[in-house]
Design an enzyme around this catalytic site. Sequence first.
Site, PDB file in Angstrom:
ATOM      1  N   CYS A 270       3.001   4.511  -1.323  1.00  0.00           N
ATOM      2  CA  CYS A 270       3.920   4.543  -2.459  1.00  0.00           C
ATOM      3  C   CYS A 270       4.443   5.940  -2.776  1.00  0.00           C
ATOM      4  O   CYS A 270       5.188   6.115  -3.738  1.00  0.00           O
ATOM      5  CB  CYS A 270       3.261   3.918  -3.690  1.00  0.00           C
ATOM      6  SG  CYS A 270       2.837   2.185  -3.438  1.00  0.00           S
TER       7      CYS A 270
ATOM      8  N   HIS B 223       4.550   8.197 -12.298  1.00  0.00           N
ATOM      9  CA  HIS B 223       4.309   7.162 -11.295  1.00  0.00           C
ATOM     10  C   HIS B 223       3.664   5.932 -11.915  1.00  0.00           C
ATOM     11  O   HIS B 223       3.861   4.825 -11.405  1.00  0.00           O
ATOM     12  CB  HIS B 223       3.403   7.706 -10.188  1.00  0.00           C
ATOM     13  CG  HIS B 223       3.058   6.684  -9.150  1.00  0.00           C
ATOM     14  ND1 HIS B 223       3.973   6.239  -8.227  1.00  0.00           N
ATOM     15  CD2 HIS B 223       1.899   6.010  -8.890  1.00  0.00           C
ATOM     16  CE1 HIS B 223       3.401   5.338  -7.433  1.00  0.00           C
ATOM     17  NE2 HIS B 223       2.142   5.186  -7.814  1.00  0.00           N
TER      18      HIS B 223
ATOM     19  N   HIS C 250       6.565  -2.175 -10.104  1.00  0.00           N
ATOM     20  CA  HIS C 250       6.242  -1.147  -9.111  1.00  0.00           C
ATOM     21  C   HIS C 250       7.067  -1.379  -7.843  1.00  0.00           C
ATOM     22  O   HIS C 250       6.843  -2.347  -7.119  1.00  0.00           O
ATOM     23  CB  HIS C 250       4.748  -1.188  -8.797  1.00  0.00           C
ATOM     24  CG  HIS C 250       4.289  -0.063  -7.921  1.00  0.00           C
ATOM     25  ND1 HIS C 250       5.109   0.994  -7.562  1.00  0.00           N
ATOM     26  CD2 HIS C 250       3.093   0.177  -7.310  1.00  0.00           C
ATOM     27  CE1 HIS C 250       4.431   1.827  -6.793  1.00  0.00           C
ATOM     28  NE2 HIS C 250       3.215   1.344  -6.623  1.00  0.00           N
TER      29      HIS C 250
END
Length: 403
Positions: free
Chosen positions: A161, A297, A332
Amino acid sequence: MYRVAITGVGIVSCLGNDRETVASALYEGRSGIVSDPERIELGFASSLTGAIDFSPKKYLTRKQRKTMPDFAVQAYAAVADALEHASLAPEELRNDMTGLVFGCDSSGLTAVEQVDLLRERGETCLIGSGHVFRAMTSTVTLNLNSILGTQGACWTISSACASGGNAVGQAADLIALGRQERVICGAAQELNWQSVCSFDGLGAFATNDDPTKASRPFDSQRNGLVPSGGAAAIVLERYDLAVERGAHILGEVCGYGFSSDGEALSVPSSTGLSRAMSMALRNADVQPSDIDYINAHATSTPLGDAAEGQNILRVFGDTTPPVASLKSMTGHELWMTGASQVVYSVLMAEREFLAPNINFGEPDDALKTLNVLQQTKETRVHNILCNSAGFGGTNASLVLRFS
């Protein structure tokens, strides 16, 4: 070292497929999360997902799409939008000083499809040639390279990610070092149940009766992430050359930092991301007090958000700038997230506002001094710090500067 200008951005996400729609969603704090009943029928614990209304046929021919999964076509759409935003003509891309660097860490659906075709048809020669290129992790860059005709750098960053953040950072480095004059960069993530079913099996996904309230970064009641995807594209150029051709400068990538935890496979450390942030700040020659907004994040998982909060406090102390995770609206976006943060930051800076961290009520006791932005703030933006992190303890941070 050359300065690195941002001259164009494009986006396909659950918030919309064009800059204006996405900017409006960010300003209004509007979620793009829905419930997918098919996931429950299949045995998912959570039906929640980002949702994209996108027609690949609108953008490319059937022959071109043959070698491209949907997310690669979405990447092309985002790139086309970014190039239009940058006022770049196709012929300006066909040289060895223009490159492509994208973040992507899987192409799961195609792998499933080709196995199903073999079992159904009984011969490998009946699978079709397109699946070879669709199944590759580098499917975005290899397809875009052949369509756009770029002749410089052409590769894919695969770092979970943090892939998108590292792709933008490496693209900026190539320009800063004089290796490229222009790089089209970004990241993409497929949005389908096949690519995330094992993730659901880990119990990592959020559950909530109201999909729009399920993603709750930094909130004490968060109980998991919501999977999402799409594609984000950014045009980076050597600053002096962009000015010379009369480009509208949207901002700069002035700092890039990276690190790895060197500890657990799936549990983030309390120091790894802080090292990436500190490197990015040093690279940008700015102090923590110069940062106007932290584009976090935080994915809405108990351990991940707590770790990022601790890392932010380690760098900024108890008085932090406004902090928000836009995953509260988008879910996400996995491999795409580091690049989409850059696009979202540019859209906010252009329109002079900071988007909120929606669905935030009460913080964890350990994160009470974190200044989580709960409402849209209209203000001129100068410096934004973007964080991304992934499995294996890989981290990336970017400092973006706006005049």
